[in-house]
Write an enzyme that holds these catalytic residues in place. Structure first.
Site, PDB file in Angstrom:
ATOM      1  N   HIS A 135       0.823  -1.227   0.000  1.00 67.43           N
ATOM      2  CA  HIS A 135       0.000   0.000   0.000  1.00 67.43           C
ATOM      3  C   HIS A 135       0.854   1.273   0.000  1.00 67.43           C
ATOM      4  O   HIS A 135       0.335   2.363  -0.237  1.00 67.43           O
ATOM      5  CB  HIS A 135      -0.915   0.031   1.228  1.00 67.43           C
ATOM      6  CG  HIS A 135      -1.892  -1.096   1.283  1.00 67.43           C
ATOM      7  ND1 HIS A 135      -2.816  -1.317   0.284  1.00 67.43           N
ATOM      8  CD2 HIS A 135      -2.096  -2.079   2.205  1.00 67.43           C
ATOM      9  CE1 HIS A 135      -3.540  -2.388   0.589  1.00 67.43           C
ATOM     10  NE2 HIS A 135      -3.127  -2.871   1.741  1.00 67.43           N
ATOM     11  N   TYR A 305      -3.634 -11.919   9.034  1.00 75.01           N
ATOM     12  CA  TYR A 305      -3.821 -11.495  10.428  1.00 75.01           C
ATOM     13  C   TYR A 305      -4.410 -12.559  11.334  1.00 75.01           C
ATOM     14  O   TYR A 305      -4.558 -12.336  12.529  1.00 75.01           O
ATOM     15  CB  TYR A 305      -4.667 -10.200  10.441  1.00 75.01           C
ATOM     16  CG  TYR A 305      -4.039  -9.181   9.524  1.00 75.01           C
ATOM     17  CD1 TYR A 305      -2.860  -8.532   9.886  1.00 75.01           C
ATOM     18  CD2 TYR A 305      -4.534  -8.954   8.234  1.00 75.01           C
ATOM     19  CE1 TYR A 305      -2.213  -7.650   9.023  1.00 75.01           C
ATOM     20  CE2 TYR A 305      -3.910  -8.071   7.360  1.00 75.01           C
ATOM     21  CZ  TYR A 305      -2.758  -7.427   7.759  1.00 75.01           C
ATOM     22  OH  TYR A 305      -2.113  -6.578   6.900  1.00 75.01           O
TER      23      TYR A 305
HETATM   24  C1  X5A Z   1      -0.906  -5.090   4.148  1.00 76.24           C
HETATM   25  C2  X5A Z   1      -2.348  -5.083   4.543  1.00 76.24           C
HETATM   26  C3  X5A Z   1      -4.250  -3.818   5.272  1.00 76.24           C
HETATM   27  C4  X5A Z   1      -4.669  -2.480   5.797  1.00 76.24           C
HETATM   28  C5  X5A Z   1      -6.124  -2.516   6.233  1.00 76.24           C
HETATM   29  C6  X5A Z   1      -6.613  -1.214   6.779  1.00 76.24           C
HETATM   30  N1  X5A Z   1      -2.871  -3.889   4.902  1.00 76.24           N
HETATM   31  N2  X5A Z   1      -7.969  -1.276   7.165  1.00 76.24           N
HETATM   32  O1  X5A Z   1      -2.979  -6.111   4.561  1.00 76.24           O
HETATM   33 ZN    ZN Z   2      -3.944  -7.108   3.048  1.00 73.94          ZN
END
Ligand code: X5A
Ligand code: ZN
Length: 530
Positions: A135, A305
């Protein structure tokens, strides 16, 4: 040639120092859990383990502005309050005094991996890093990302190793808009991303994440976005996306290096993605990518996550990179209606740029010359008649492709080798089975009558072994095999005939080098190629 695993424990140092429900999922345990699982599975020891180095500021400058790099350098000396205030300048980002160091290690790890693969030290590899990168933009942190690890690695591979065409496959569940922006007008880097989109109602809520964003100027067609408009995408949807979008375009692009933005928030259990694909799916995705760029695949961790799901998926990718067979995919291999709509929309948007997408075009009538529509029932689902037809045909095509990709159970023996003198003395790698058994003498004799050459001593022994090997393959006990014989053409003819009479519907025969004479199969319509 080996699989490189790049990591450094110091990348676990950065952590959230205040309350922020959006950012708290990006935790140090993501790395420790994944590494522990690799150790437990005996996978870490099978890899070439490399300690991550920091990327230099010049290397960060391949993608980021000097002002942004200076600003990030400055975060090392900020108080918690100042870090929180700066974090607030960006969308979904937190800084820690160790962030700059960690982010330089993350980018450096990607560079080391590229070095290892492009110098031939390793065949392929994985960099386990945080913070993630996809990102991050030229002058902005975003979505937990500080430096764009994969984008920097791509530019570095071009500058330092003279690589021309690079494919970036972003299977993270979020759109890597940072990578898209960096390469949007660059035809030397093909960026593919699938992502949870929900018609623009999912983070980062960007119009340019949709399928009609295809790149700019000379880069038109080199951005490929596949937006998922519903949650719950599973193995069949991901496989369909690879088979019907990514792989046709990637073959046509013919990359010299494949970089994977390997986020595992697209796997089952992840709170961000809400998808259904199982960890085994990532072994298959990895395996499919290895047919590109001579197998030069460098995967770099992005999101993911759910610690258990993340760790399992990481293990699946490493196993596939090491060359282990992929476990079977469970569940019905039928893509969802919404997935097929997404696939159709990206195919339609990209069709002007890739001839490999022309045959099926932008209309929802799909057909493939090798399609076997009789093999599986079509799914029943809502949607207009046009869509229904497309869906039925797509899943028939997919099913037959999946069948042929051996998504069925992996045979107990991967490779068997049947040798006759003088090759019989050869020392074999430990994972290859030396096959000494032969088919019954009567069976061998019956086939040997086909040609004078097969009655000769060594040729006859070889034939018996080849028949036994073939039976093992046809029974599903053996995946693949190698055999030697002094009578190649005659033996091949027997193998082809026996294969066709025992279950194989079609046989594809490829002759490398020269046979003493071409096999005589002129009277058999099932010979599709030779
Ligand atoms: C790298 C990645 C996610 C950001 C989510 C924000 N970023 N809501 O998975
Ligand atoms: Zn992601």
């Amino acid at each position: 040639m080996r699989t490189a695993l790049v990591y450094h424990e110091e990348m676990t140092a950065a952590r959230l120092l205040w309350d922020d429900p959006e950012c708290e999922i990006e935790r140090p345990e993501r790395l420790t859990a994944a590494v522990e699982r690799l150790q437990q599975g005996g996978l870490e020891q099978r890899c070439l383990q490399l300690a991550a180095r920091e990327a230099s500021e010049a290397e960060l400058g391949l993608v980021h502005s000097p002002e942004y790099v200076s600003l990030m350098r400055g975060t090392q000396a900020l108080s918690t309050e100042e870090l929180q205030a700066l974090s607030g300048q960006y969308d979904a980002v937190y800084f820690h005094p160790s962030t700059f160091h960690c982010a330089r290690l993350a980018a450096g790890a990607a560079l080391q991996l590229v070095d290892a693969v492009l110098t031939g030290t390793a065949h392929n590899g994985l960099a386990l890093v945080r913070p993630p990168g996809h990102h991050s933009q030229r002058a902005a942190a975003n979505g937990f990302c500080v430096f764009n690890n994969v984008a920097i690695a791509a530019r570095y591979a071009q500058k330092r190793h003279g690589v021309h065409r690079i494919l970036i496959v972003d299977w993270d569940v979020h759109h890597g808009q940072g990578i898209q922006y960096i390469f949007e007008d660059d035809p030397s880097v093909l960026y593919f991303s699938w992502h949870r989109y929900e018609h623009g109602r999912f983070w980062p809520y960007l119009r340019e994440s949709d399928a009609d964003a295809v790149g700019l100027g000379p880069g038109r067609g080199f951005t490929v976005n596949l937006p998922w408009n519903q949650v719950g995408m599973g193995n069949a949807d991901y496989m369909a996306a690879f088979l019907h979008v990514l792989l046709p375009v990637a073959f046509e692009f013919d990359p010299e290096l494949v970089l994977v933005s390997a986020g595992f928030d697209s796997a089952i259990g992840d709170p961000e993605g809400q998808m259904q694909a199982t960890p085994e799916c990532f072994a298959h995705l990895t395996q499919l990518l290895q047919v590109l760029a001579g197998g030069r695949v460098c995967a770099v961790l992005e999101g993911g996550y759910h610690l258990e799901s993340l760790s399992q998926s990481v293990c699946m990718v490493v196993k596939a990179l090491l060359g282990d067979p992929a476990p079977p995919l469970l569940g019905p291999m039928v893509p969802q209606h919404s997935a097929l709509e997404s696939i159709q929309s990206v195919r339609a948007a990209q069709a002007p740029h890739w001839t490999s997408l022309w045959q099926q075009g932008s209309t929802p009538t799909l057909s493939l010359s090798t399609c076997s529509p009789e093999r599986r029932p079509s799914p029943v689902s809502p949607g207009g008649p046009k869509c229904k037809a497309a869906e039925a045909q797509t899943s028939a095509v997919l099913s037959s492709l999946l069948d042929r990709l051996h998504l069925c159970a992996t045979p107990p023996v991967r490779t068997a080798i049947a040798l006759t003198a003088p090759a019989a003395a050869m020392v074999l790698p430990p994972d290859i089975l030396r096959q000494e058994e032969s088919a019954p003498r009567e069976e061998t004799q019956a086939w040997a009558r086909l040609h004078e050459a097969l009655t000769q001593d060594t040729a006859f022994t070889a034939l018996g072994k080849v028949l036994h090997l073939l039976n093992g393959i046809l029974d599903g006990q053996v995946s693949s095999g190698i055999a030697t014989t002094p009578a190649a053409a005659s033996t091949l003819e027997v193998v082809l005939r026996q294969g066709l009479s025992h279950g194989a519907q079609r046989v594809f025969c490829v002759a490398l080098g020269q046979l003493d004479r071409p096999p005589d199969l002129a009277n058999d319509g099932r010979r599709v190629g030779s």
